[in-house]
Each structure stands twice: as C-alpha cells, then as structure tokens.
Motif scaffolding. Structure first.
Motif, PDB file in Angstrom:
ATOM      1  N   LEU A 224       0.824  -1.201   0.000  1.00 48.21           N
ATOM      2  CA  LEU A 224       0.000   0.000   0.000  1.00 48.21           C
ATOM      3  C   LEU A 224       0.860   1.254   0.000  1.00 48.21           C
ATOM      4  O   LEU A 224       0.561   2.225  -0.706  1.00 48.21           O
ATOM      5  N   SER A 225       1.939   1.231   0.776  1.00 48.94           N
ATOM      6  CA  SER A 225       2.832   2.387   0.800  1.00 48.94           C
ATOM      7  C   SER A 225       3.518   2.580  -0.552  1.00 48.94           C
ATOM      8  O   SER A 225       3.749   3.706  -0.991  1.00 48.94           O
ATOM      9  N   ASP A 226       3.824   1.482  -1.233  1.00 52.31           N
ATOM     10  CA  ASP A 226       4.417   1.583  -2.572  1.00 52.31           C
ATOM     11  C   ASP A 226       3.438   2.227  -3.551  1.00 52.31           C
ATOM     12  O   ASP A 226       3.826   3.056  -4.382  1.00 52.31           O
ATOM     13  N   ARG A 227       2.168   1.835  -3.474  1.00 52.68           N
ATOM     14  CA  ARG A 227       1.161   2.414  -4.382  1.00 52.68           C
ATOM     15  C   ARG A 227       0.966   3.896  -4.124  1.00 52.68           C
ATOM     16  O   ARG A 227       0.841   4.690  -5.056  1.00 52.68           O
ATOM     17  N   ARG A 228       0.928   4.262  -2.867  1.00 51.77           N
ATOM     18  CA  ARG A 228       0.767   5.693  -2.533  1.00 51.77           C
ATOM     19  C   ARG A 228       1.956   6.496  -3.030  1.00 51.77           C
ATOM     20  O   ARG A 228       1.789   7.611  -3.534  1.00 51.77           O
ATOM     21  N   ARG A 229       3.136   5.944  -2.887  1.00 50.48           N
ATOM     22  CA  ARG A 229       4.319   6.646  -3.357  1.00 50.48           C
ATOM     23  C   ARG A 229       4.303   6.761  -4.881  1.00 50.48           C
ATOM     24  O   ARG A 229       4.691   7.796  -5.447  1.00 50.48           O
ATOM     25  N   ALA A 230       3.846   5.704  -5.567  1.00 42.31           N
ATOM     26  CA  ALA A 230       3.790   5.743  -7.020  1.00 42.31           C
ATOM     27  C   ALA A 230       2.778   6.786  -7.518  1.00 42.31           C
ATOM     28  O   ALA A 230       3.000   7.472  -8.520  1.00 42.31           O
TER      29      ALA A 230
END
Length: 232
Positions: A224-230
């Motif tokens: 989820l943190s990766d998606r938000r960063r992307a």
C-alpha cells in the motif's frame, strides 16, 4: 432378552471441532488476547529496534576505529545469537532483578535482535547508494543535510525496504518463543487450546493461519505504501 443396547457416539464434524476450538468457553477471546500480546511485543520491539539500529549503523560507518569496531562486535554477537537464548539470558540472568515484567523483557530482547539486523541492512543500503549523486547535489549548493534528505535518503529507503519487510515478518515469527518466559502469546494460547480440546492438528493449523495472516498484513501495508508513493 432385555439387554442394554450399546450407545454410539457420532464422530465430530469439522464445524463441531472448529466451534470447540474457536468459540466454546470464550476461546475466541483468549485467542484475541494472545494475538494482541504478539502484536504489541512485535510493534514496540520494531519501533525501538529500528531506532537503535539506525544509531548502530551510524557508529558502524564512523572513521573512529574503536566506535566502528564496537558496532561491528555488537552486530556480530546479536545476529549470531539465537533469539531464544538471548531471551532466556536476559529474563533469568541480566534483567532478573530489575523488576521488569516478562513482556517488557521480551520487547528489549527482540529490540536488541532487530537493531543488529536493521543496522546491517542500513549499512548495506548506504553502500548501494551512488555517492556521486550526493556530491553532485553538494556542488549545486545543497547543504549536507538537504543532500542526504532529498537525494540519499529516498534511494536508501528504496533499497532497504524489501529487507526491512522481511525483518518485520521474521520478528513476528520470532515472538513465538516468548512462552518460555511465562508470556501467554498467540503460540502459547494455541498450544493450551490444543491440549484442552485434544485437536492438535486442527488447532495448530488455525494458529499457523493467524501468523500467516499477520505476515500478509505486513506485506499488504508495504504494498500500500508503494502504491501511494507511485501515485504521488
């Protein structure tokens, strides 16, 4: 003849067994209580261990040979010591007369173990970051702090993230040994229920699924943190 007819006991169905394991006698409350103990120990140990690991990593990269050597010995000893042995040493030996509760001793134990692993993964991540980019940022007028914050840190976190994720999952699994120091965590609760219900295979399978759920919750949070960063 008026003999007594034998009584037949019907075998328990899967739903009956699950009810006995998870519901009967408020078993679900006991399981949730043990699960909460596991989560609490893991959270605070991770918090303290990450902070301590960053400090040890800083010491490990210093030019002073004494400081650097002390950090290297710290990492080597704690990474090479089985976490159960460390827990027993602190609980029955080093911290036996401090009055600390078993849960607090467990948090200290796992924080020490995590700090050694975090220190090493941070050091490896720092080594993997291209220093040329930081030097280029300095030549463009960035301060040392801004160059680290804007150039080095984002790359360091990206490199360290997969290893840190594994460290978190491993920590959750390591906490399964705290029953040795009288802590009623998830593993101990599952073991007690298995002994009470005489259904070890099914009960332990339920416990494994709960640990698996915690692990995939960690994976999900990192994803989820990766998606938000992307998106940002």
């Amino acid at each position: 003849m008026g003999g007594c007819r034998p009584e037949y006991i019907l075998p328990m169905t899967l739903s009956d067994k699950l009810y006995k394991i998870l519901i009967a006698g408020g078993a679900w409350r006991t399981i949730l209580s043990g699960l909460w103990v596991t989560v609490r120990i893991s959270f605070f140990a991770l918090l303290l261990g990450t902070a301590a690991g960053a400090v040890v990593c800083l010491m490990r990269t210093r030019k002073n040979p004494v400081v650097r050597g002390a950090a290297a010995v710290y990492i080597a000893v704690l990474r090479g010591t089985p976490v159960l042995m460390l827990l027993l040493l602190l609980y029955y030996g080093v911290l036996a007369r401090t009055g600390l509760r078993p849960v607090a001793v467990a948090v200290v134990t796992f924080a020490l173990n995590v700090s050694a692993h975090v220190a090493e993964l941070l050091r490896a991540s720092v080594s993997a970051v291209d220093r040329g980019q930081t030097e280029a940022a300095r030549t463009l007028g960035f301060s040392r702090f801004d160059a680290f914050r804007l150039v080095t840190l984002p790359q360091l976190l990206r490199v360290a993230k997969p290893m840190y994720q594994s460290t978190v999952v491993n920590l959750i699994q390591w906490t399964s040994v705290v029953g040795y120091v009288t802590i009623t965590d998830l593993t101990r609760v599952i073991n007690n229920i298995a002994s009470r219900t005489m259904q070890p295979l099914l009960t332990i399978s339920v416990g494994m699924l709960l640990y698996l759920g915690l692990s995939y919750l960690v994976y999900g949070l990192f994803a989820l943190s990766d998606r938000r960063r992307a998106r940002s």
